[in-house]
Motif scaffolding. Structure first.
Motif, PDB file in Angstrom:
ATOM      1  N   ASP A  53       0.668  -1.034  -0.195  1.00 52.36           N
ATOM      2  CA  ASP A  53      -0.039  -0.093  -0.157  1.00 52.36           C
ATOM      3  C   ASP A  53       0.615   0.942  -0.143  1.00 52.36           C
ATOM      4  N   ASP A  55       0.554   3.827   1.207  1.00 52.39           N
ATOM      5  CA  ASP A  55       0.415   4.831   2.352  1.00 52.39           C
ATOM      6  C   ASP A  55       1.632   3.804   3.663  1.00 52.39           C
ATOM      7  N   HIS A  56       1.927   3.140   3.695  1.00 48.70           N
ATOM      8  CA  HIS A  56       2.962   2.679   3.788  1.00 48.70           C
ATOM      9  C   HIS A  56       4.860   2.651   3.450  1.00 48.70           C
ATOM     10  N   ASN A  59       6.190   7.920  -0.742  1.00 48.42           N
ATOM     11  CA  ASN A  59       5.584   8.960  -1.718  1.00 48.42           C
ATOM     12  C   ASN A  59       6.738   9.645  -2.536  1.00 48.42           C
TER      13      ASN A  59
END
Length: 124
Positions: A53, A55-56, A59
């Motif tokens: 994911d 979000d983990h 970025n």
């Protein structure tokens, strides 16, 4: 050279070519010049692998956009200052454990391809 520890991923942004105002001479202050930015970032990758994911994960697209915005809209007298500020942008992300930023100023010296400065930082 700081080697990655087990469980860390290394992400590199290679040869990000931007234009900005950089230099101390009057001409440099009034005319944008090319710079080439290389960024190395390390972060703990286990949560990203486990959850699959974004979000983990780190970025890097968000970091890259912030670098572009800062450099292209900036005015810098010293290459050292630009490198320091780009490094600060990278280190703002709490997932980054270690970062290294190198910025080249092409054709800054006669007979040389470029001049570059490298700075690094890491979390304790």
């Amino acid at each position: 050279m700081n080697l990655a520890e087990p469980g860390q991923a290394t992400i590199r942004i290679k040869n990000l070519r931007l234009r900005t105002f950089i230099g101390i001479n009057d001409e440099e202050k009034q005319k944008q010049q090319d710079v080439i930015i290389n960024v190395l970032m390390r972060y703990r990758v286990d949560p990203a692998i486990e959850h699959n994911d974004i979000d983990h994960a780190l970025n890097y697209r968000t970091i890259n956009k912030a670098i572009i915005n800062h450099v292209e809209n900036g005015h810098f007298l010293l290459l050292e200052k630009m490198v320091s500020e780009v490094l600060e942008i990278v280190m703002r992300d709490p997932k980054v454990c270690h970062a290294q930023v190198e910025i080249d100023k092409p054709h800054a010296l006669r007979f040389a391809d470029s001049v570059s400065i490298t700075l690094c930082d890491q979390r304790d």
